[in-house]
Design a protein around this motif. Structure first.
Motif, PDB file in Angstrom:
ATOM      1  N   ASP A 192      -0.807 -21.183  -6.322  1.00  0.00           N
ATOM      2  CA  ASP A 192       0.023 -19.971  -6.312  1.00  0.00           C
ATOM      3  C   ASP A 192       0.833 -19.936  -7.599  1.00  0.00           C
ATOM      4  N   THR A 193       0.494 -18.985  -8.464  1.00  0.00           N
ATOM      5  CA  THR A 193       1.146 -18.836  -9.766  1.00  0.00           C
ATOM      6  C   THR A 193       0.860 -20.077 -10.620  1.00  0.00           C
ATOM      7  N   VAL A 194      -0.400 -20.294 -10.927  1.00  0.00           N
ATOM      8  CA  VAL A 194      -0.827 -21.507 -11.623  1.00  0.00           C
ATOM      9  C   VAL A 194      -0.966 -21.303 -13.134  1.00  0.00           C
ATOM     10  N   ALA A 195      -0.554 -20.151 -13.633  1.00  0.00           N
ATOM     11  CA  ALA A 195      -0.498 -19.893 -15.071  1.00  0.00           C
ATOM     12  C   ALA A 195       0.763 -19.089 -15.338  1.00  0.00           C
ATOM     13  N   GLY A 196       1.038 -18.888 -16.636  1.00  0.00           N
ATOM     14  CA  GLY A 196       2.288 -18.256 -17.038  1.00  0.00           C
ATOM     15  C   GLY A 196       3.155 -19.202 -17.842  1.00  0.00           C
ATOM     16  N   ASP A 197       2.724 -20.460 -17.912  1.00  0.00           N
ATOM     17  CA  ASP A 197       3.357 -21.479 -18.745  1.00  0.00           C
ATOM     18  C   ASP A 197       2.353 -22.612 -18.908  1.00  0.00           C
ATOM     19  N   ASP A 198       2.573 -23.455 -19.926  1.00  0.00           N
ATOM     20  CA  ASP A 198       1.620 -24.536 -20.164  1.00  0.00           C
ATOM     21  C   ASP A 198       1.991 -25.822 -19.432  1.00  0.00           C
ATOM     22  N   THR A 199       2.954 -25.749 -18.510  1.00  0.00           N
ATOM     23  CA  THR A 199       3.294 -26.907 -17.674  1.00  0.00           C
ATOM     24  C   THR A 199       2.912 -26.626 -16.228  1.00  0.00           C
ATOM     25  N   LEU A 200       2.468 -27.680 -15.536  1.00  0.00           N
ATOM     26  CA  LEU A 200       2.111 -27.586 -14.120  1.00  0.00           C
ATOM     27  C   LEU A 200       2.921 -28.601 -13.327  1.00  0.00           C
TER      28      LEU A 200
ATOM     29  N   SER B 165      -6.185 -20.488 -21.559  1.00  0.00           N
ATOM     30  CA  SER B 165      -6.050 -21.947 -21.638  1.00  0.00           C
ATOM     31  C   SER B 165      -5.285 -22.501 -20.442  1.00  0.00           C
ATOM     32  N   GLU B 166      -4.288 -21.773 -19.997  1.00  0.00           N
ATOM     33  CA  GLU B 166      -3.505 -22.218 -18.833  1.00  0.00           C
ATOM     34  C   GLU B 166      -4.335 -22.139 -17.558  1.00  0.00           C
TER      35      GLU B 166
ATOM     36  N   ARG C   5      -7.561 -22.497 -17.376  1.00  0.00           N
ATOM     37  CA  ARG C   5      -8.569 -23.560 -17.399  1.00  0.00           C
ATOM     38  C   ARG C   5      -7.932 -24.929 -17.148  1.00  0.00           C
ATOM     39  N   ASN C   6      -6.705 -25.127 -17.578  1.00  0.00           N
ATOM     40  CA  ASN C   6      -6.017 -26.375 -17.240  1.00  0.00           C
ATOM     41  C   ASN C   6      -5.777 -26.459 -15.737  1.00  0.00           C
ATOM     42  N   ALA C   7      -5.352 -25.342 -15.118  1.00  0.00           N
ATOM     43  CA  ALA C   7      -5.135 -25.330 -13.671  1.00  0.00           C
ATOM     44  C   ALA C   7      -6.438 -25.595 -12.925  1.00  0.00           C
ATOM     45  N   LEU C   8      -7.545 -25.061 -13.430  1.00  0.00           N
ATOM     46  CA  LEU C   8      -8.846 -25.291 -12.807  1.00  0.00           C
ATOM     47  C   LEU C   8      -9.251 -26.759 -12.921  1.00  0.00           C
ATOM     48  N   ALA C   9      -9.045 -27.365 -14.091  1.00  0.00           N
ATOM     49  CA  ALA C   9      -9.383 -28.783 -14.250  1.00  0.00           C
ATOM     50  C   ALA C   9      -8.569 -29.642 -13.285  1.00  0.00           C
ATOM     51  N   VAL C  10      -7.283 -29.341 -13.144  1.00  0.00           N
ATOM     52  CA  VAL C  10      -6.427 -30.100 -12.226  1.00  0.00           C
ATOM     53  C   VAL C  10      -6.877 -29.918 -10.785  1.00  0.00           C
ATOM     54  N   THR C  11      -7.170 -28.691 -10.393  1.00  0.00           N
ATOM     55  CA  THR C  11      -7.598 -28.423  -9.020  1.00  0.00           C
ATOM     56  C   THR C  11      -8.877 -29.173  -8.695  1.00  0.00           C
ATOM     57  N   CYS C  12      -9.846 -29.125  -9.599  1.00  0.00           N
ATOM     58  CA  CYS C  12     -11.113 -29.810  -9.354  1.00  0.00           C
ATOM     59  C   CYS C  12     -10.929 -31.322  -9.319  1.00  0.00           C
ATOM     60  N   ALA C  13     -10.119 -31.868 -10.216  1.00  0.00           N
ATOM     61  CA  ALA C  13      -9.885 -33.312 -10.220  1.00  0.00           C
ATOM     62  C   ALA C  13      -9.208 -33.758  -8.932  1.00  0.00           C
ATOM     63  N   MET C  14      -8.244 -32.982  -8.463  1.00  0.00           N
ATOM     64  CA  MET C  14      -7.527 -33.351  -7.237  1.00  0.00           C
ATOM     65  C   MET C  14      -8.427 -33.254  -6.010  1.00  0.00           C
ATOM     66  N   ALA C  15      -9.177 -32.163  -5.897  1.00  0.00           N
ATOM     67  CA  ALA C  15     -10.053 -32.003  -4.738  1.00  0.00           C
ATOM     68  C   ALA C  15     -11.171 -33.039  -4.758  1.00  0.00           C
TER      69      ALA C  15
END
Length: 428
Positions: free
Chosen positions: A307-315, A392-393, A395-405
């Motif tokens: 939920d709101t996984v982009a809009g900044d380069d920090t997660l 870019s943000e 794709r970073n959120a996607l990489a994190v989601t896939c790594a976690m799942a």
């Protein structure tokens, strides 16, 4: 570049999906835009797996028929306002009263005002929602109701950004007061005149028998247990609800495509859930989980809510008072090659909260935590549009989601159950 960053970079549909979701509009539940977007998403999910279904869930529907706010005086001034969802109505002619400015509208502000709150139209300020000390609008509204205020105004603090949108949380036929967002400039005009009188007019209509929906994709593994990736489809009528939450839905769709091949005879299953009526005090996921058979609910081992996984380069992962999830987040960040912080205290600001309350370890992945200067500041506003989102943000959120799942899919049921260890989440 890690393997998950490479996988995220190769998904060519991610940004097209994001733009398609924004193209349906703000997707306010009950507008029809939410239903059209969900129908589109179900078709996209069917391209990943055959077990796709739409689940209808009742919620307390409401719509605004008319609204206005006028600063009274020798030359009346019309102020911009947006009623909170499920606001109580005024009389047809409106409610006139004196404005009491309570600043931020925190407990100490209400305590300081004491009995002066009773009968007044209380003015408070909106706070950036993703911060350690954030106090949600509904808590401020609840204090105004409890102290006998006649009405409630909450101001956006960003100049030139207009009013915001959000829910009052008032239940159907429940006690409440008229409530609306106003813009920064309107708040300044009211604050400049201590004892200012205004006329607030809100006419709303209860929509009984309203139904929201959840879109579900099940990818069965070799065990009954499930890892859940969730995101909410609905939004507000202001802007395109791009941040909140076209970002999360598009990333969840891409994660489903990438992870489908990782589900097998030795893994849990993967479930992708798209909810609506999230912006209505999380009503859609609350009812979905409450109506679920207890045995099926026990099989849900982890919820990764986007939920709101982009809009900044920090997660940041809001880990809902499940301390064992901190280790999962740290391992995920290493695998994904993307820094991810975590915040332990329970923050009931998205659908992960309902999973956590049922004893399911749950987190919300969010961008811009403690970054009020970030583009996430446009959440809930007319500025929540696709142009503020960087690929870019996403794709970073996607990489994190896939790594976690993927990490969760590699865990035994015993290891997944251990994620509950030490939890103090409310409701468990």
């Amino acid at each position: 570049m890690t393997s998950w960053q490479q996988a995220a970079a190769k998904d060519t549909a991610l940004m097209n999906d994001f733009q398609a979701i924004c193209g349906f509009g703000g997707r306010l539940s009950g507008s029809g835009q939410d239903e059209a977007a969900m129908a589109w998403a179900l078709e996209r999910l069917r391209e990943v797996g055959p077990d796709v279904r739409r689940v209808a869930v009742p919620y307390d529907g409401w719509r605004c028929l008319s609204s206005s706010l006028t600063l009274l005086g020798d030359t009346p001034l019309s102020l911009d306002c947006v009623p909170l969802l499920r606001s109580a109505s005024t009389d047809a002619a409106g409610l006139e009263g004196v404005v009491l400015d309570l600043g931020a509208g925190r407990q100490e502000d209400f305590d300081r005002a004491g009995d002066a709150v009773r009968g007044k139209i209380v003015l408070v300020r909106h706070e950036y929602p993703f911060s350690q000390g954030h106090l949600h609008r509904r808590r401020k509204y609840d204090m105004a109701v409890a102290r006998g205020a006649a009405a409630f105004l909450i101001a956006n603090t960003l100049p030139g950004a207009g009013p915001l949108s959000g829910s009052s949380g008032r239940p159907r036929d429940g006690a409440g007061i008229p409530a609306a967002y106003i813009d920064h400039e309107g708040a300044q005009a009211l604050a400049a005149q201590p004892g200012a009188r205004v006329r607030l007019q809100i006419q709303g209509e209860e929509l009984r028998d309203s139904m929201a929906c959840a879109g579900i994709l099940d990818l069965p593994g070799g065990r009954d247990s499930r890892i859940v990736i969730s995101a909410h489809m609905d939004g507000h009528h202001l802007g395109n609800s791009a941040l909140d939450n076209a970002t999360g839905v598009a990333v969840a769709l891409a994660a489903a495509r990438i992870l489908a091949g990782s589900v097998g005879p030795d893994t849990p299953g993967l479930r992708v859930c798209f909810f609506t009526a999230e912006e209505w005090a999380l009503a859609g996921s609350a009812r979905y989980l409450a109506d679920m058979p207890a045995a099926e609910r026990r099989d849900l081992k982890l919820n990764i809510n986007l939920d709101t996984v982009a809009g900044d380069d920090t997660l940041c992962a809001l880990i809902s008072q499940y301390p064992a999830l901190a280790g999962v987040v740290d391992r995920t960040a290493e695998r994904a090659g993307v820094p991810v912080s975590h915040w332990l205290p329970f923050m009931p600001n998205s659908d992960h909260a309902n999973f956590a309350k049922h004893g399911i370890p749950a987190l919300r992945l969010v961008a811009g935590f403690e970054k009020p200067e970030s583009r996430v500041r446009h959440i809930l506003s007319r500025g929540d549009v696709p142009d503020i989102i960087l690929e870019s943000e996403m794709r970073n959120a996607l990489a994190v989601t896939c790594a976690m799942a993927s990490l969760a899919l590699s865990m035994s049921d015993h290891e997944l159950d251990a994620l509950k260890s030490g939890s103090t989440c409310p409701g468990i």
